[in-house]
Every structure is written in C-alpha cells, then in structure tokens.
Motif scaffolding. Structure first.
Motif, mmCIF file in Angstrom:
data_model
loop_
_atom_site.group_PDB
_atom_site.id
_atom_site.type_symbol
_atom_site.label_atom_id
_atom_site.label_comp_id
_atom_site.label_asym_id
_atom_site.label_seq_id
_atom_site.Cartn_x
_atom_site.Cartn_y
_atom_site.Cartn_z
ATOM 1 N N PHE A 139 57.786 34.038 -13.255
ATOM 2 C CA PHE A 139 56.890 34.695 -14.216
ATOM 3 C C PHE A 139 57.645 35.226 -15.437
ATOM 4 O O PHE A 139 57.171 35.102 -16.564
ATOM 5 C CB PHE A 139 56.115 35.826 -13.543
ATOM 6 N N VAL A 140 58.807 35.839 -15.222
ATOM 7 C CA VAL A 140 59.533 36.396 -16.372
ATOM 8 C C VAL A 140 60.145 35.299 -17.246
ATOM 9 O O VAL A 140 60.519 35.549 -18.388
ATOM 10 C CB VAL A 140 60.625 37.406 -15.941
ATOM 11 N N ASN A 141 60.218 34.068 -16.707
ATOM 12 C CA ASN A 141 60.755 32.942 -17.481
ATOM 13 C C ASN A 141 59.665 31.988 -17.977
ATOM 14 O O ASN A 141 59.975 30.962 -18.592
ATOM 15 C CB ASN A 141 61.754 32.143 -16.639
ATOM 16 N N TYR A 142 58.416 32.340 -17.707
ATOM 17 C CA TYR A 142 57.316 31.421 -18.034
ATOM 18 C C TYR A 142 57.334 31.000 -19.505
ATOM 19 O O TYR A 142 57.228 29.821 -19.836
ATOM 20 C CB TYR A 142 55.981 32.078 -17.640
ATOM 21 N N LEU A 143 57.511 31.988 -20.414
ATOM 22 C CA LEU A 143 57.463 31.669 -21.845
ATOM 23 C C LEU A 143 58.700 30.886 -22.286
ATOM 24 O O LEU A 143 58.608 29.997 -23.142
ATOM 25 C CB LEU A 143 57.327 32.956 -22.669
ATOM 26 N N ASN A 144 59.866 31.201 -21.699
ATOM 27 C CA ASN A 144 61.088 30.439 -21.998
ATOM 28 C C ASN A 144 60.899 28.959 -21.689
ATOM 29 O O ASN A 144 61.240 28.084 -22.478
ATOM 30 C CB ASN A 144 62.274 30.972 -21.179
ATOM 31 N N VAL A 145 60.347 28.696 -20.499
ATOM 32 C CA VAL A 145 60.145 27.301 -20.074
ATOM 33 C C VAL A 145 59.076 26.633 -20.932
ATOM 34 O O VAL A 145 59.237 25.496 -21.379
ATOM 35 C CB VAL A 145 59.760 27.241 -18.571
ATOM 36 N N GLN A 146 57.997 27.356 -21.189
ATOM 37 C CA GLN A 146 56.886 26.775 -21.954
ATOM 38 C C GLN A 146 57.338 26.361 -23.356
ATOM 39 O O GLN A 146 57.030 25.261 -23.824
ATOM 40 C CB GLN A 146 55.735 27.794 -22.025
ATOM 41 N N LYS A 147 58.103 27.252 -23.996
ATOM 42 C CA LYS A 147 58.531 26.959 -25.374
ATOM 43 C C LYS A 147 59.632 25.912 -25.431
ATOM 44 O O LYS A 147 59.576 24.974 -26.220
ATOM 45 C CB LYS A 147 58.979 28.257 -26.054
ATOM 46 N N THR A 148 60.669 26.061 -24.611
ATOM 47 C CA THR A 148 61.790 25.105 -24.664
ATOM 48 C C THR A 148 61.390 23.733 -24.140
ATOM 49 O O THR A 148 61.931 22.713 -24.557
ATOM 50 C CB THR A 148 63.011 25.623 -23.867
ATOM 51 N N GLY A 149 60.437 23.705 -23.198
ATOM 52 C CA GLY A 149 59.977 22.421 -22.643
ATOM 53 C C GLY A 149 58.775 21.859 -23.359
ATOM 54 O O GLY A 149 58.282 20.800 -22.998
ATOM 55 N N ARG A 150 58.268 22.627 -24.364
ATOM 56 C CA ARG A 150 57.080 22.220 -25.139
ATOM 57 C C ARG A 150 55.931 21.847 -24.196
ATOM 58 O O ARG A 150 55.309 20.795 -24.304
ATOM 59 C CB ARG A 150 57.415 21.059 -26.075
ATOM 60 N N LYS A 151 55.691 22.739 -23.233
ATOM 61 C CA LYS A 151 54.692 22.469 -22.199
ATOM 62 C C LYS A 151 53.303 22.927 -22.632
ATOM 63 O O LYS A 151 53.138 24.011 -23.206
ATOM 64 C CB LYS A 151 55.080 23.189 -20.901
ATOM 65 N N LYS A 152 52.322 22.087 -22.324
ATOM 66 C CA LYS A 152 50.926 22.437 -22.559
ATOM 67 C C LYS A 152 50.286 22.822 -21.230
ATOM 68 O O LYS A 152 50.574 22.223 -20.190
ATOM 69 C CB LYS A 152 50.169 21.236 -23.152
ATOM 70 N N ILE A 153 49.413 23.804 -21.282
ATOM 71 C CA ILE A 153 48.663 24.176 -20.085
ATOM 72 C C ILE A 153 47.647 23.083 -19.760
ATOM 73 O O ILE A 153 47.015 22.548 -20.683
ATOM 74 C CB ILE A 153 47.984 25.555 -20.302
ATOM 75 N N PRO A 154 47.529 22.662 -18.474
ATOM 76 C CA PRO A 154 48.165 23.233 -17.285
ATOM 77 C C PRO A 154 49.577 22.678 -17.064
ATOM 78 O O PRO A 154 49.807 21.495 -17.259
ATOM 79 C CB PRO A 154 47.231 22.799 -16.164
#
Length: 508
Positions: free
Chosen positions: A222-237
């Motif tokens: 959870f504390v790394n969710y935004l790090n992974v989302q931004k660096t991995g360019r991930k879209k939900i889901p």
C-alpha cells in the motif's frame, strides 16, 4: 481429527529432510521450524508456481519486495496498533491459554463432525439410492444441528461486531466448552492481546525509536502503490504481488507449521475503481480456487467459508479452507478491503495517494481486492494431502509423497545398478547432463528396490537406473513414481521427456 496421520506427517517431514524443529540441539524453540534441504526446494517451487501464475501470467500485475521494518505510523494507519488483537481466555485449572474464537470454532467443528457421521450412516443404509442433498434437508438430527451451528455463528458474529468480550465469555459458558487439557469449565474472563512484536531501532531505547516487525506484508504494497503505478505507468485495474516474511506474537502457536510466530505470506493487492469491487471479488475467488485445484487437490478437500466477523477494513471476505488432518482450516483469504488502507495512509502521511483516471477525467482513491495465502500452510496442505501409504499388488507396501511433479523438490534420481564395472561413472555422466535443467539426486547406496522406496518417500517423480545394457545401447530404465511403470529411454531423449512432465507449464 486424524491424529495418527498428523503424527506421521511431522515425523516424515523430519526424517526425510523437509522440516526440522528450530534450535533442536537446545531443545527447540516453541512454534519455530527450519526448512531442511528438501523442504526448502518444495517451498521454493510453491513460491515459483504462485509467482508465475500471479505475475508472469497477468500483464497487469507486477511484484515488489518491501522491507520488513516500516515507519511506526504505518501500523497506526492500518489499525494494527489499536485493533490487531486476539481474544484470549485462560483455564484456571490447567493454566493454559486459548483463543476464545478458536474454542468456539472447534465446538462448531464437533457439531459438523456429528452431521458427517449421520450422513455416513445414511450412505451405508441407502447405498446407491442415497440422495445427500435431500437427506441433509429432511433428517431431523441434521436440521437441528445446522440450526445450532447457525445460532452459535450468529451469536459469535454479533459479539465480535460489538467487541463484546463478556458476550464471548457467556457463549463459551453456555456451550459448556471445556479445556482440552484439564477437562474443566473453570475459565477466566476474555481479554484482548496485541499480536505485534515490538523492538528498538538504533542504540537508544524509548518510544521515539520503537518499531514493529511487520504482522502482514500488505502494508508494504500500500505505501508503494503510487511508486509502482507511476514508474510502471499502470492503469487501473492493476495488481501488486509480494512474497515475504511476517511476524505475529501468537500466544497459542500450534499444529506444527500451521500457526507460527514467523511465517511467510504470498499476497496480491488488486487496485480497482470504486463500485467495481463485487465483480473483482468474484473474479479473484474463482481464479484462486482454480489455482488450488490445478494442483490435483480434490474438490471435497477445499471449500469457501464466508467470514462471520468482517475485519474493520472489509466489505466482503471469505477464506478458501483446506481439509487438514485436524479439520477444515483457512488456507487463503480473499478480501474486499474497500479504500480503507490508502485512505488511512493518505490521512496520516499527508501525501496524496489518488489515481487520476484519464477516461473518467477524475481522481479517486482506488478500492482493493486482496488475495493472501500462507506459504507455510500451503506447504502443509500439499504435504498432508500427498503423503500416502499404499498396499501394492504383491502384498508389500510403500510410503509415497505424491506431490505434483512440477513442485517436487527433486525431479530425477540417478541410480547406477551396482557400484562397479563403470556404471557409477556412466551414471555421473548422465547426472551432470541433467543437473543443468533439473534438481537431481545421485544415489548408489543400498539395493535398487530400497533406493526406489526412498525416492518415493521423497516425492521424486522419476528414477533412472543405469545398468549394463546402458553401456551397450545408450538407454536407461526410467521408473515413474505414481504408476511405478518402467520403460527404456535413450539418454539423448531424457531432457526432453522429463521436461515435458515436470515443467511448471504443466500446472500453468
């Protein structure tokens, strides 16, 4: 409880190098175990199967490996400091301490066992004409016992929902639950006990330097969710997976590796748009039960169990339970965690943890579906299900650990028929050829029959016997563990043949 089988599991695990009591030369340490040379391989293979099916097979799931130590505010935000408690009760006569909820659940299990005995009687009485569904719905004893289970679960659920420890105590007294050791009903009141291990960071002790060993791996995600989302360019889901150690100061750690103070979890947190949680909760329930069934676990050894008491963060939760020798118990949890975790971390950290959805042109805190499986419990489930004593056609018997071939610690045992005439040298040559692709055992001690039996007990899928004919025709006798059938295969075809049977792709 199948006590004899459980004892056999524990002794077999030690005798064949799977699990040892920790610090055994100092008489051990309660509820801690070390994985031996074969146990560590089986454990690694279970991890690989989970990781490949979860991360490799899903383009929208990635993995991380977060630190065990985390900022203490993490556990304040997650609710663990205030609410991570077990309800405990002591028996005054035996001086033994128990989890109150487990005592009630075990009482329910006894009622369920009576129902199962009633069904077994019905099967014997009616034979092929037996209709289990109709029998369950019409038999007065079964109906009465099901109503009793429903009443107990409702009372327990209400007591936990209201954090009413006295109501839990009253339920234990009303049900006449006795201490398994003393047999008495002389109980203390029920009290809460926090399960987190506390330690000091650095050289100065005090509240400012107090940190905790993580009680779960989820918060690192959870504390790394935004790090992974931004660096991995991930879209939900999208999901984040992790395998790692967790620690809980369990007062009643027991049942071998089922409940330990130091254990390993395989967790995946799946981040979704608010309002889609019901769809994704159902999706992951189906996906996870398929994963277990792919291992050859029979349907009647697995079941879903909806939570009576929902955790403070969940709007839906269930367990996949496995039929251990001591009854159906939790193997994996699937939880709809809402936006609780990210909302709490955003509030306490003062950092925005929102996701900007370009399609909706809005920002929101994602909801989360969690799948969480205990690696040690998965190990025990596979081990207990696979360990069998078989009577053979010739009247002899064998102990076999019929693990899925892809997960077996060693895939091949290379066995020279005798220790002379160049057979060991040829066997070593074949061993060196195969070891690049498979975990192999080389064994030349004892008769070939004894070596077969030893490898059956280790769960080795294939035994290769190098005999005098091998020198002449360049082929070996390959024996399959489960069927015990034997056939000749050219040495040059061994790699391809074995790989076709033991590759992880067979499960995936």
């Amino acid at each position: 409880m199948n006590e004899e089988h459980f004892k056999k599991i524990i002794s077999h695990a030690k005798e064949f190098g799977f699990i040892f009591p920790s610090s055994e030369i100092y008489d051990g340490l309660s509820a801690t175990y070390d994985y031996g040379q074969n146990g560590v391989e089986l454990k690694k293979n279970i991890k690989n199967y989970w990781w490949q099916s979860m991360v490799q097979m899903n383009e929208n799931i990635v993995g991380i490996d977060a630190a065990i130590f985390m900022h203490p505010k993490t556990w304040k935000a997650s609710g663990h400091i205030d609410a991570f408690n077990d309800p405990l009760i002591d028996n005054k006569d035996s001086k033994k301490r128990y989890r109150a909820d487990v005592l009630i659940e075990e009482h329910i299990n006894k009622i369920e066992n009576k129902i199962n005995k009633e069904i077994s009687k019905g099967k014997k009485r009616f034979g092929d004409d037996f209709n289990e569904k109709e029998f369950r719905n019409t038999n007065p004893n079964i109906k009465r016992r099901n109503e009793e289970i429903e009443r107990i679960e409702k009372s327990m659920g209400k007591a936990f929902e209201n954090d009413d420890l006295n109501a839990i105590y009253e339920l234990i007294i009303e049900l006449g639950i006795v201490c398994p050791v003393s047999g008495s009903k002389n109980w203390t009141e029920v009290r809460q006990f926090n399960l987190m291990f506390k330690t000091e960071l650095g050289s100065v002790s005090g509240e400012s330097s107090s940190i905790f060993l993580r009680p779960e791996t989820a918060q690192g995600i959870f504390v790394n969710y935004l790090n992974v989302q931004k660096t991995g360019r991930k879209k939900i889901p999208f999901g984040i997976a992790q395998i790692g150690k967790a620690f809980r100061n369990e007062i009643i750690a027991r049942q071998f590796i089922f409940r330990m103070r130091e254990f390993e979890q395989m967790e995946m947190q799946f981040f979704i748009a608010p309002g889609t949680q019901e769809k994704w909760y159902t999706h992951w329930k189906n996906e996870r039960i398929k994963w277990h069934k792919a291992l050859g676990i029979p349907e009647d050894f697995l079941r879903f169990h909806d939570h009576i008491k929902l955790a403070h963060y969940a709007d839906a939760a269930c367990d996949i339970e496995f039929k251990f020798p001591f009854g159906f118990k939790e193997l994996e949890g699937i939880h709809s965690r809402t936006d609780f975790d990210l909302k709490q971390h955003e509030e306490l950290s003062k950092k925005k943890l929102r996701y900007f959805d370009p399609e909706k042109n809005e920002s929101y805190i994602p909801y989360v579906i969690e799948t969480s499986i205990g690696l040690d419990r998965m190990f025990l489930a596979l081990f207990s299900h696979s360990l069998k004593d078989e009577t053979l056609d010739d009247g002899t018997s064998r102990t076999v650990l019929s693990l899925p071939y892809s997960l077996a610690p060693n895939k091949v045992a290379v066995l020279p028929l005798v220790k002379k005439d160049g057979l060991p040298e040829k066997a070593k040559e074949i061993f060196n050829r195969l070891k690049l692709n498979f975990n192999c055992i080389y064994d030349e001690k004892d008769s070939i029959g004894k070596r077969y039996r030893r490898n059956d007990a280790l769960g080795t899928p294939f035994c290769l016997t190098i005999d005098y004919e091998t020198i002449e025709d360049g082929a070996v006798t390959i024996r399959e563990r489960d069927t015990m059938t034997q056939k000749r295969i050219p040495i040059l075809e061994l790699n391809e043949y074995i790989d076709s049977k033991v590759n992880m792709n067979v499960l995936l």
